[in-house]
Design a protein around this motif. Structure first.
Motif, PDB file in Angstrom:
ATOM      1  N   ARG A 166       3.737   5.580  -6.179  1.00 33.98           N
ATOM      2  CA  ARG A 166       2.825   5.575  -5.029  1.00 33.98           C
ATOM      3  C   ARG A 166       1.388   5.820  -5.481  1.00 33.98           C
ATOM      4  O   ARG A 166       0.458   5.139  -5.043  1.00 33.98           O
ATOM      5  N   HIS A 169       0.074   2.677  -7.291  1.00 36.35           N
ATOM      6  CA  HIS A 169      -0.321   1.617  -6.369  1.00 36.35           C
ATOM      7  C   HIS A 169      -1.667   1.919  -5.716  1.00 36.35           C
ATOM      8  O   HIS A 169      -2.515   1.036  -5.579  1.00 36.35           O
ATOM      9  N   ALA A 170      -1.848   3.177  -5.315  1.00 40.10           N
ATOM     10  CA  ALA A 170      -3.097   3.546  -4.645  1.00 40.10           C
ATOM     11  C   ALA A 170      -4.301   3.359  -5.564  1.00 40.10           C
ATOM     12  O   ALA A 170      -5.326   2.801  -5.166  1.00 40.10           O
ATOM     13  N   ASN A 173      -4.874  -0.480  -6.407  1.00 41.59           N
ATOM     14  CA  ASN A 173      -5.494  -1.184  -5.278  1.00 41.59           C
ATOM     15  C   ASN A 173      -6.960  -0.801  -5.134  1.00 41.59           C
ATOM     16  O   ASN A 173      -7.793  -1.633  -4.769  1.00 41.59           O
ATOM     17  N   LEU A 174      -7.274   0.461  -5.439  1.00 39.52           N
ATOM     18  CA  LEU A 174      -8.658   0.916  -5.377  1.00 39.52           C
ATOM     19  C   LEU A 174      -9.524   0.159  -6.383  1.00 39.52           C
ATOM     20  O   LEU A 174     -10.690  -0.140  -6.113  1.00 39.52           O
TER      21      LEU A 174
END
Length: 203
Positions: A166, A169-170, A173-174
């Motif tokens: 998690r 992914h965060a 994506n940032l």
């Protein structure tokens, strides 16, 4: 070199055996291209004097090519986070081999996957009326390779210290989504506001 080759082969085999990953990596960018391209086809136009008039499907194609490479970088390096939990990463790190070999093998594996998918997407070019020259095609493949190795290496660097998928992914994506959206591939630089133009130039 044997370690790098083994890890490279491992990345390829993992990808091929995971059918859902194969479908997702190919279908998601294609869906973006068709939905966005057909959705904005009637309202899109380049600023006057910048280039010959092209359709949005054609204009967006290079951006979708880059997006596919970005997604492949995410999916190929997220396994590093998972392998920390399964114990493979620890086993690889205590083996009597250089850690740089581990990084190179993993990065080259992800880069190869992104390059293969990019080449498959290039077969769709005739559908939008573009027949590239051999020289142009070779330059494009080289650009895809450099983009793939850059973002896969970035993914490896970020995944190395991540404790959960998690969080990975965060962070990815940032990094990746703003780079794609503000690359000039989603909308033209010339028609953007002055603030966005500076951001696109910096990007």
């Amino acid at each position: 070199m044997s370690v790098i080759t083994a890890l490279w082969q491992r990345e390829i085999i993992k990808f091929v055996k995971d059918r859902s990953r194969v479908i997702g990596a190919l279908a998601q960018p294609l869906m973006f291209w068709l939905l966005l391209g057909l959705g904005f086809q009637g309202t899109f136009s380049l600023p006057a004097g910048t280039a010959d008039s092209v359709g949005y499907l054609e204009y967006l194609f290079p951006g979708i090519l880059a997006l596919m490479i970005l997604f492949t970088a995410i999916f190929s390096t997220i396994s590093i986070v998972e392998e920390r939990k399964t114990g493979f990463l620890q086993a690889a790190l205590v083996a009597p081999v250089s850690r740089i070999s581990f990084v190179f093998g993993t990065t080259l594996g992800g880069t190869t996957l992104s390059l293969i998918q990019a080449v498959l997407l290039l077969f769709l070019l005739p559908l939008i009326g573009i027949i590239p020259t051999l020289q142009g095609l070779l330059i494009l493949i080289l650009a895809c390779f450099l983009l793939g190795i850059s973002f896969t290496a970035l993914g490896v660097a970020i995944a190395w210290s991540m404790q959960s998928t998690r969080g990975f992914h965060a962070i990815m994506n940032l990094f990746l989504m703003p780079l794609w959206l503000l690359s000039g591939a989603f909308f033209p630089y010339e028609g953007a506001s002055s603030i966005l133009q500076w951001t696109i130039l910096l990007n």
